[in-house]
Enzyme design. Structure first.
Site, mmCIF file in Angstrom:
data_model
loop_
_atom_site.group_PDB
_atom_site.id
_atom_site.type_symbol
_atom_site.label_atom_id
_atom_site.label_comp_id
_atom_site.label_asym_id
_atom_site.label_seq_id
_atom_site.Cartn_x
_atom_site.Cartn_y
_atom_site.Cartn_z
ATOM 1 N N GLU A 163 0.790 -1.239 0.000
ATOM 2 C CA GLU A 163 0.000 0.000 0.000
ATOM 3 C C GLU A 163 0.822 1.289 0.000
ATOM 4 O O GLU A 163 0.611 2.160 0.840
ATOM 5 C CB GLU A 163 -0.970 -0.023 1.192
ATOM 6 C CG GLU A 163 -1.905 -1.220 1.148
ATOM 7 C CD GLU A 163 -2.688 -1.443 2.434
ATOM 8 O OE1 GLU A 163 -2.706 -0.557 3.289
ATOM 9 O OE2 GLU A 163 -3.268 -2.542 2.582
ATOM 10 N N GLU A 268 -6.308 -10.807 -1.092
ATOM 11 C CA GLU A 268 -7.100 -10.602 0.134
ATOM 12 C C GLU A 268 -8.571 -10.489 -0.239
ATOM 13 O O GLU A 268 -9.235 -9.499 0.063
ATOM 14 C CB GLU A 268 -6.643 -9.330 0.864
ATOM 15 C CG GLU A 268 -5.162 -9.311 1.191
ATOM 16 C CD GLU A 268 -4.714 -8.061 1.947
ATOM 17 O OE1 GLU A 268 -5.566 -7.297 2.419
ATOM 18 O OE2 GLU A 268 -3.496 -7.853 2.056
HETATM 19 O O1 9MR Z 1 -7.420 -8.296 8.537
HETATM 20 C C1 9MR Z 1 -6.491 -7.500 9.231
HETATM 21 C C2 9MR Z 1 -7.116 -6.991 10.513
HETATM 22 O O2 9MR Z 1 -7.358 -8.056 11.413
HETATM 23 C C3 9MR Z 1 -6.220 -5.962 11.159
HETATM 24 O O3 9MR Z 1 -6.867 -5.380 12.269
HETATM 25 C C4 9MR Z 1 -5.865 -4.902 10.141
HETATM 26 C C5 9MR Z 1 -4.940 -3.904 10.771
HETATM 27 O O4 9MR Z 1 -4.291 -3.154 9.870
HETATM 28 O O5 9MR Z 1 -5.253 -5.487 9.015
HETATM 29 C C6 9MR Z 1 -6.095 -6.347 8.341
HETATM 30 O O6 9MR Z 1 -5.476 -6.835 7.162
HETATM 31 C C7 9MR Z 1 -5.080 -5.865 6.210
HETATM 32 C C8 9MR Z 1 -3.917 -6.440 5.452
HETATM 33 O O7 9MR Z 1 -2.903 -6.792 6.321
HETATM 34 C C9 9MR Z 1 -3.406 -5.460 4.406
HETATM 35 N N1 9MR Z 1 -4.459 -5.034 3.542
HETATM 36 C C10 9MR Z 1 -5.639 -4.531 4.172
HETATM 37 C C11 9MR Z 1 -6.164 -5.546 5.182
HETATM 38 C C12 9MR Z 1 -7.411 -5.020 5.817
HETATM 39 O O8 9MR Z 1 -7.120 -3.876 6.563
#
Ligand code: 9MR
Length: 381
Positions: A163, A268
């Site tokens: 990102e 994802e």
């Molecule tokens: O699914 C993840 C969630 O449990 C966390 O709280 C969050 C914190 O940043 O991150 C989520 O996963 C992210 C992923 O690592 C990167 N892309 C976006 C996802 C959703 O935020």
């Protein structure tokens, strides 16, 4: 040997016939997703720590039966793996990699360099000020080298940078960008490759179907290649809604990345069934909104019309992936069941969403069978 009575012989003959393959033809067990997908692409899921440690046995059963690839949802992010400078915590990550190896799965590491879930110490000196460019580069080098080397040869692919680009194609003004400038990206790829020359390396982002972001990612891929750096894939996170973005936008992005000479990974995937407070919701966790009751309409289950629309959307996406399987290396769902999904709390906390392939009771949604059928039809062609 005793001579068998005619009656007993008849019974044995009947038993043999009833056990014969012909009798069983109608009872053939449906293949699972991982069986049906064959070598079109890998089919994966993100694991949370309850699953990694085997506490959520029902989810673990689904993971083993249905998926051939895993990624850790949170436990390999820098705030967990190096919460204090020089103090690494590999407990969960080690267990995660062990799980993947025991089940013969392709293991992805997520994520080395990300502005979010990075501990404050990474960017600060002991007076609380931003560190110099040189110091941050050394911290990046040390973090990446330590983590990638530990799993050398075992973790097969890494989300190296996550990102870094905004929807309009400009650089995200993260600490990495502010302190180092855009060079932080090639440096991260260089450090990861040095630590494990065999590992695949990816750039991963959300809303990567957005034309501005798409073109900037293609430019980034080209510039990494021009520098002689390894980049194997672009991860399209795929946090999507029922009617947005369009399949054409998605297809155009898949084509653009593939034409730039990398494979596409759907990293994802989840499809929210809930109303969206705004368009282009993305996945920037800082963009949350206060809870509003009217935005949480399906707490006891989806009405048929929404269920139908959700099903169609997920089906259309999988048709797109299957039709483009020559360009796609992996499709990973961001979680196992609806109850696990981060979407229940994003972009609004405390909602009840239905974004994944398995419901809150660990039951496969009808779409799972449909995807398997789509794969079977494609296999027969
Ligand atoms: O699914 C993840 C969630 O449990 C966390 O709280 C969050 C914190 O940043 O991150 C989520 O996963 C992210 C992923 O690592 C990167 N892309 C976006 C996802 C959703 O935020």
């Amino acid at each position: 040997m005793k001579v068998l009575t005619p009656v007993l012989s008849l019974c044995i003959a009947f038993a043999i016939v009833s056990c014969s393959p012909h009798r069983k033809e109608n009872e053939v067990k449906e293949p699972s997703l991982r069986e049906a997908v064959k070598d079109k692409f890998l089919i994966g899921t993100a694991l949370n720590t309850n699953q990694i440690w085997g506490k959520d046995t029902a989810a673990v059963k689904i993971v083993k039966e249905q998926f051939n690839s895993i990624v850790a949802e949170n436990c390999m992010k820098s705030m967990y793996i190096q919460p204090v400078e020089g103090e690494f915590n590999f407990k969960d990550a080690d267990k995660f990699v062990e799980f993947g190896e025991q089940n013969n799965m392709f293991i992805t590491g997520h994520t080395l360099i990300w502005h979010s879930q990075a501990p404050d110490w990474f960017f600060r000196d002991d007076k609380g000020k931003d560190v110099s460019k040189e110091v941050l580069i050394e911290r990046m080098r040390n973090h990446i080298t330590t983590v990638v080397s530990r799993y050398k040869g075992r973790i097969k692919g890494w989300d190296v940078v996550n990102e870094a680009i905004l929807d309009d194609g400009s650089w995200r003004d993260s600490k990495f960008y502010k302190i180092i400038g855009e060079d932080f990206i090639p440096l991260a790829f260089e450090f990861a490759h040095a630590a494990d020359p065999e590992a695949e390396l990816y750039y991963n982002d959300y809303n990567e179907w957005h034309a501005g972001k798409r073109d900037a990612i293609v430019k980034l891929v080209n510039s990494l290649k021009e520098k002689g750096l390894r980049i194997d894939g672009v991860g399209m996170q795929g946090h999507l809604g029922i009617d947005h973005p369009s399949l054409d936008e998605y297809r155009a992005a898949i084509d653009a990345y593939f034409s730039a000479g990398v494979e596409v990974l759907i990293t994802e995937l989840d499809v929210s069934a809930l109303p969206s407070p705004r368009r282009d919701i993305g996945a920037n966790i800082a963009d949350t909104e206060a809870y509003r009751q009217e935005m949480n309409p399906y707490t006891t289950g989806l009405p048929d019309s929404i269920s139908f629309a959700w099903n169609k959307r997920m089906g259309d996406l999988f048709t797109l992936f299957i039709d483009n399987s020559d360009k796609i290396g992996r499709v990973t769902l961001w979680g196992v069941t609806d109850g696990d999904s981060w979407k229940n709390d994003f972009p609004m906390p405390g909602r009840t969403d239905y974004p994944l392939l398995f419901d809150r009771r660990y039951k496969a949604k009808p779409i799972v069978k449909e995807i398997i059928n789509k794969l079977k039809v494609k296999n027969e062609k």
